[in-house]
Scaffold this motif. Structure first.
Motif, PDB file in Angstrom:
ATOM      1  N   PRO A  74      11.666   9.313   5.758  1.00 42.80           N
ATOM      2  CA  PRO A  74      11.599   9.717   4.339  1.00 42.80           C
ATOM      3  C   PRO A  74      12.161   8.650   3.400  1.00 42.80           C
ATOM      4  N   HIS A  75      13.088   7.845   3.884  1.00 42.48           N
ATOM      5  CA  HIS A  75      13.727   6.811   3.068  1.00 42.48           C
ATOM      6  C   HIS A  75      12.793   5.642   2.755  1.00 42.48           C
ATOM      7  N   VAL A  76      11.682   5.509   3.481  1.00 39.95           N
ATOM      8  CA  VAL A  76      10.711   4.452   3.167  1.00 39.95           C
ATOM      9  C   VAL A  76       9.333   5.038   2.844  1.00 39.95           C
ATOM     10  N   ALA A  77       9.266   6.363   2.698  1.00 42.96           N
ATOM     11  CA  ALA A  77       7.978   7.030   2.477  1.00 42.96           C
ATOM     12  C   ALA A  77       7.272   6.510   1.227  1.00 42.96           C
ATOM     13  N   ARG A  78       7.998   6.326   0.148  1.00 43.23           N
ATOM     14  CA  ARG A  78       7.370   5.854  -1.093  1.00 43.23           C
ATOM     15  C   ARG A  78       6.748   4.471  -0.886  1.00 43.23           C
ATOM     16  N   ASP A  79       7.469   3.592  -0.190  1.00 45.34           N
ATOM     17  CA  ASP A  79       6.934   2.252   0.062  1.00 45.34           C
ATOM     18  C   ASP A  79       5.738   2.303   1.014  1.00 45.34           C
ATOM     19  N   MET A  80       5.789   3.193   2.002  1.00 47.17           N
ATOM     20  CA  MET A  80       4.667   3.342   2.930  1.00 47.17           C
ATOM     21  C   MET A  80       3.434   3.851   2.199  1.00 47.17           C
ATOM     22  N   GLU A  81       3.622   4.799   1.310  1.00 47.73           N
ATOM     23  CA  GLU A  81       2.491   5.351   0.569  1.00 47.73           C
ATOM     24  C   GLU A  81       1.915   4.332  -0.408  1.00 47.73           C
ATOM     25  N   ALA A  82       2.766   3.576  -1.079  1.00 53.54           N
ATOM     26  CA  ALA A  82       2.280   2.537  -1.994  1.00 53.54           C
ATOM     27  C   ALA A  82       1.522   1.459  -1.216  1.00 53.54           C
ATOM     28  N   PHE A  83       2.053   1.079  -0.073  1.00 49.98           N
ATOM     29  CA  PHE A  83       1.417   0.102   0.815  1.00 49.98           C
ATOM     30  C   PHE A  83       0.027   0.596   1.221  1.00 49.98           C
ATOM     31  N   THR A  84      -0.049   1.859   1.642  1.00 51.05           N
ATOM     32  CA  THR A  84      -1.314   2.428   2.084  1.00 51.05           C
ATOM     33  C   THR A  84      -2.282   2.584   0.921  1.00 51.05           C
ATOM     34  N   ALA A  85      -1.787   2.993  -0.234  1.00 46.79           N
ATOM     35  CA  ALA A  85      -2.642   3.098  -1.421  1.00 46.79           C
ATOM     36  C   ALA A  85      -3.204   1.727  -1.801  1.00 46.79           C
ATOM     37  N   ALA A  86      -2.408   0.693  -1.653  1.00 47.99           N
ATOM     38  CA  ALA A  86      -2.883  -0.664  -1.951  1.00 47.99           C
ATOM     39  C   ALA A  86      -4.008  -1.049  -0.988  1.00 47.99           C
ATOM     40  N   PHE A  87      -3.902  -0.654   0.271  1.00 49.96           N
ATOM     41  CA  PHE A  87      -4.988  -0.920   1.218  1.00 49.96           C
ATOM     42  C   PHE A  87      -6.238  -0.135   0.834  1.00 49.96           C
ATOM     43  N   HIS A  88      -6.061   1.111   0.409  1.00 53.62           N
ATOM     44  CA  HIS A  88      -7.210   1.911  -0.026  1.00 53.62           C
ATOM     45  C   HIS A  88      -7.884   1.244  -1.217  1.00 53.62           C
ATOM     46  N   ASP A  89      -7.107   0.811  -2.182  1.00 53.95           N
ATOM     47  CA  ASP A  89      -7.666   0.127  -3.357  1.00 53.95           C
ATOM     48  C   ASP A  89      -8.402  -1.145  -2.938  1.00 53.95           C
ATOM     49  N   TYR A  90      -7.794  -1.911  -2.034  1.00 54.37           N
ATOM     50  CA  TYR A  90      -8.413  -3.150  -1.572  1.00 54.37           C
ATOM     51  C   TYR A  90      -9.711  -2.866  -0.812  1.00 54.37           C
ATOM     52  N   ALA A  91      -9.729  -1.800  -0.005  1.00 58.51           N
ATOM     53  CA  ALA A  91     -10.936  -1.437   0.740  1.00 58.51           C
ATOM     54  C   ALA A  91     -12.068  -1.079  -0.218  1.00 58.51           C
ATOM     55  N   ARG A  92     -11.731  -0.477  -1.338  1.00 60.17           N
ATOM     56  CA  ARG A  92     -12.739  -0.104  -2.340  1.00 60.17           C
ATOM     57  C   ARG A  92     -13.192  -1.306  -3.162  1.00 60.17           C
ATOM     58  N   THR A  93     -12.239  -2.152  -3.545  1.00 58.37           N
ATOM     59  CA  THR A  93     -12.538  -3.305  -4.398  1.00 58.37           C
ATOM     60  C   THR A  93     -11.698  -4.488  -3.933  1.00 58.37           C
ATOM     61  N   PRO A  94     -12.229  -5.291  -3.001  1.00 63.84           N
ATOM     62  CA  PRO A  94     -11.449  -6.402  -2.463  1.00 63.84           C
ATOM     63  C   PRO A  94     -11.438  -7.633  -3.384  1.00 63.84           C
ATOM     64  N   ASP A  95     -10.773  -7.476  -4.518  1.00 60.18           N
ATOM     65  CA  ASP A  95     -10.705  -8.587  -5.469  1.00 60.18           C
ATOM     66  C   ASP A  95      -9.291  -9.166  -5.507  1.00 60.18           C
ATOM     67  N   ALA A  96      -9.084 -10.160  -6.340  1.00 64.22           N
ATOM     68  CA  ALA A  96      -7.791 -10.843  -6.409  1.00 64.22           C
ATOM     69  C   ALA A  96      -6.672  -9.909  -6.847  1.00 64.22           C
ATOM     70  N   ALA A  97      -6.948  -9.012  -7.777  1.00 57.92           N
ATOM     71  CA  ALA A  97      -5.915  -8.088  -8.250  1.00 57.92           C
ATOM     72  C   ALA A  97      -5.492  -7.131  -7.127  1.00 57.92           C
ATOM     73  N   ALA A  98      -6.468  -6.621  -6.386  1.00 60.56           N
ATOM     74  CA  ALA A  98      -6.147  -5.715  -5.275  1.00 60.56           C
ATOM     75  C   ALA A  98      -5.397  -6.474  -4.173  1.00 60.56           C
ATOM     76  N   ASP A  99      -5.772  -7.713  -3.945  1.00 65.37           N
ATOM     77  CA  ASP A  99      -5.083  -8.530  -2.947  1.00 65.37           C
ATOM     78  C   ASP A  99      -3.635  -8.776  -3.362  1.00 65.37           C
ATOM     79  N   ALA A 100      -3.416  -9.064  -4.635  1.00 64.77           N
ATOM     80  CA  ALA A 100      -2.051  -9.297  -5.130  1.00 64.77           C
ATOM     81  C   ALA A 100      -1.205  -8.038  -4.962  1.00 64.77           C
ATOM     82  N   ARG A 101      -1.778  -6.882  -5.264  1.00 65.52           N
ATOM     83  CA  ARG A 101      -1.044  -5.620  -5.104  1.00 65.52           C
ATOM     84  C   ARG A 101      -0.736  -5.373  -3.628  1.00 65.52           C
ATOM     85  N   LEU A 102      -1.709  -5.671  -2.781  1.00 64.51           N
ATOM     86  CA  LEU A 102      -1.517  -5.508  -1.336  1.00 64.51           C
ATOM     87  C   LEU A 102      -0.350  -6.366  -0.854  1.00 64.51           C
TER      88      LEU A 102
END
Length: 168
Positions: A74-102
């Motif tokens: 639970p202490h890293v859940a927020r970071d895990m979810e943000a990390f996973t959301a960044a992968f979801h965003d990158y999978a949808r739109t693999p551009d430079a902005a999504a890569d930077a967020r990833l």
């Protein structure tokens, strides 16, 4: 003047130190790269689902592969979810902005895990059912690896012990 045998011993010690560091670096980099490959592969499978549903699916699959309950950290859940959301965003739109967020989210997750005394690479190597067998020859895991992880064969170089076929 350093004599021949002494020079050879010094050269060997230096080579062994370089080999050790190279093996540690290779294991860290490869384990990290393998997790990223797996998460991206899973994110691509669910990229057309709503973001919250996709993230939950990826996190659950990831934690299952690591043999952890979804809420184990639970202490890293927020970071895990943000990390996973960044992968979801990158999978949808693999551009430079999504890569930077990833990249930023991966660094944040690594920082969160470092505060716990671990890393993405260590967790991948020590927990994953898709760990490569050679990683344990470089840094032995604190607990036995899952049975699905191939072990180095006595008649083969240790680095040939990869992951289970289904993980490729």
């Amino acid at each position: 003047m350093t004599h021949f045998v002494d020079a050879l011993q010094l050269e060997a010690e230096d080579a062994i130190l370089r080999m050790r560091q190279a093996a540690l670096d290779a294991r860290r980099i490869h384990a990290r790269a393998e997790l990223m490959r797996h998460v991206l592969s899973t994110a691509r499978k669910v990229k057309d689902r709503p973001p919250a549903e996709a993230v939950e699916t990826v996190v659950r699959e990831w934690m299952a592969a690591w043999q952890l309950d979804r809420d184990a950290w639970p202490h890293v859940a927020r970071d895990m979810e943000a990390f996973t959301a960044a992968f979801h965003d990158y999978a949808r739109t693999p551009d430079a902005a999504a890569d930077a967020r990833l990249r930023a989210c991966a660094a944040a997750l690594d920082a969160a895990l470092a505060r716990e005394g671990t890393s993405i690479a260590d967790q991948m190597a020590f927990r994953s059912q898709c760990a490569h067998g050679w990683w344990a020859a470089v840094v032995p895991p604190p607990e036995p690896l899952p049975d699905s992880v191939p072990r180095p064969a006595p008649d083969r170089p240790f680095w040939e012990a990869g992951c289970a076929p289904r993980c490729r």
